[in-house]
Design a protein around this motif. Structure first.
Motif, PDB file in Angstrom:
ATOM      1  N   GLY A 210      -0.537  11.550 -12.840  1.00  0.00           N
ATOM      2  CA  GLY A 210       0.438  11.154 -11.829  1.00  0.00           C
ATOM      3  C   GLY A 210      -0.012  11.287 -10.391  1.00  0.00           C
ATOM      4  O   GLY A 210       0.722  10.963  -9.478  1.00  0.00           O
ATOM      5  N   ALA A 211      -1.218  11.759 -10.143  1.00  0.00           N
ATOM      6  CA  ALA A 211      -1.706  11.913  -8.767  1.00  0.00           C
ATOM      7  C   ALA A 211      -3.047  11.207  -8.632  1.00  0.00           C
ATOM      8  O   ALA A 211      -3.680  10.855  -9.628  1.00  0.00           O
ATOM      9  N   ALA A 212      -3.483  11.008  -7.390  1.00  0.00           N
ATOM     10  CA  ALA A 212      -4.791  10.400  -7.164  1.00  0.00           C
ATOM     11  C   ALA A 212      -5.853  11.309  -7.764  1.00  0.00           C
ATOM     12  O   ALA A 212      -5.788  12.521  -7.642  1.00  0.00           O
TER      13      ALA A 212
ATOM     14  N   ASP B 274       0.815  -1.212   0.000  1.00  0.00           N
ATOM     15  CA  ASP B 274       0.000   0.000   0.000  1.00  0.00           C
ATOM     16  C   ASP B 274       0.851   1.266   0.000  1.00  0.00           C
ATOM     17  O   ASP B 274       0.497   2.260  -0.638  1.00  0.00           O
ATOM     18  N   ASP B 275       1.975   1.246   0.697  1.00  0.00           N
ATOM     19  CA  ASP B 275       2.852   2.416   0.778  1.00  0.00           C
ATOM     20  C   ASP B 275       3.875   2.474  -0.354  1.00  0.00           C
ATOM     21  O   ASP B 275       4.622   3.447  -0.463  1.00  0.00           O
ATOM     22  N   GLY B 276       3.939   1.427  -1.168  1.00  0.00           N
ATOM     23  CA  GLY B 276       4.916   1.399  -2.252  1.00  0.00           C
ATOM     24  C   GLY B 276       6.345   1.291  -1.748  1.00  0.00           C
ATOM     25  O   GLY B 276       7.268   1.779  -2.385  1.00  0.00           O
TER      26      GLY B 276
ATOM     27  N   PRO C 278      -2.113   5.483  -7.217  1.00  0.00           N
ATOM     28  CA  PRO C 278      -1.370   6.117  -6.131  1.00  0.00           C
ATOM     29  C   PRO C 278      -2.021   5.940  -4.755  1.00  0.00           C
ATOM     30  O   PRO C 278      -1.367   6.096  -3.743  1.00  0.00           O
ATOM     31  N   MET C 279      -3.299   5.614  -4.729  1.00  0.00           N
ATOM     32  CA  MET C 279      -3.968   5.332  -3.460  1.00  0.00           C
ATOM     33  C   MET C 279      -4.436   3.887  -3.490  1.00  0.00           C
ATOM     34  O   MET C 279      -5.147   3.467  -4.391  1.00  0.00           O
ATOM     35  N   ARG C 280      -3.981   3.127  -2.492  1.00  0.00           N
ATOM     36  CA  ARG C 280      -4.405   1.733  -2.367  1.00  0.00           C
ATOM     37  C   ARG C 280      -4.416   1.366  -0.892  1.00  0.00           C
ATOM     38  O   ARG C 280      -3.638   1.899  -0.102  1.00  0.00           O
TER      39      ARG C 280
ATOM     40  N   ALA D  99      -4.830   6.897 -11.000  1.00  0.00           N
ATOM     41  CA  ALA D  99      -4.044   8.128 -11.113  1.00  0.00           C
ATOM     42  C   ALA D  99      -4.553   8.951 -12.290  1.00  0.00           C
ATOM     43  O   ALA D  99      -5.040   8.411 -13.275  1.00  0.00           O
TER      44      ALA D  99
ATOM     45  N   ARG E  92       1.959   2.353 -10.114  1.00  0.00           N
ATOM     46  CA  ARG E  92       1.941   3.786 -10.442  1.00  0.00           C
ATOM     47  C   ARG E  92       0.568   4.212 -10.945  1.00  0.00           C
ATOM     48  O   ARG E  92       0.199   5.376 -10.847  1.00  0.00           O
TER      49      ARG E  92
END
Length: 164
Positions: free
Chosen positions: A118-120, A34-36, A78-80, A115, A75
């Motif tokens: 590149g962002a949520a 989740d945090d990559g 970005p939110m998981r 994404a 990628r």
């Protein structure tokens, strides 16, 4: 008649400690994904550890290969947030010593956000669910993953935008 109560208590305490350690390792797995944190992900595996994400459209390989694939494919999301529940744990035997291996079967629900640039984004969530099978081995460094198999059972994709 010999008193076996202290020995029984030690064995029970060791089993409880192993259960807590295995549970902690499974939680660390979810947090790393989740945090990559792909370095942490790789560190959760025994040297010969492998993962199989093929049922979810991924790859099968050693921890390094799979971490590299996850780093690239995640990628898109970005939110998981993994939710790993209904954990069933069995301890096994390796080299005649009880408790050197463990097998965990656990269900998961994994909501993710797509994404956008590149962002949520505000796009609807992609949600999937299924069952993990974790194989674990006790090492000198503690419990480590020897195998992770993902069995995706379902997924919900965003609905297409309505046409006017």
């Amino acid at each position: 008649m010999p008193n076996t109560e202290p020995m029984t208590q030690r064995v029970e305490l060791a089993t409880v400690m192993d259960r807590l350690a295995v549970d902690g390792l499974i939680t660390e797995y979810a947090v790393a994904v989740d945090d990559g944190d792909w370095e942490a992900y790789r560190g959760l595996f025994a040297p010969a550890g492998r993962a199989d994400y093929r049922s979810a459209g991924g790859i099968e390989g050693d921890a390094r290969q799979v971490a590299d694939w996850l780093a690239e494919s995640m990628r898109l999301f970005p939110m998981r947030q993994h939710l790993i529940v209904n954990r069933r744990l069995r301890f096994g035997i390796l080299e005649q010593d009880t408790g050197d291996t463990a097998h965990v079967q656990a269900d998961y629900v994994n909501p993710m956000r797509f994404a956008q640039d590149g962002a949520a984004s505000a796009a609807p969530d992609f949600v999937c669910g299924g069952r993990y099978t974790f194989g674990l081995t006790r090492t000198y460094d503690g419990w480590r993953l020897s195998e992770v198999v993902v069995r995706e059972k379902w997924r919900r994709l965003p609905e297409p935008a309505a046409t006017r």
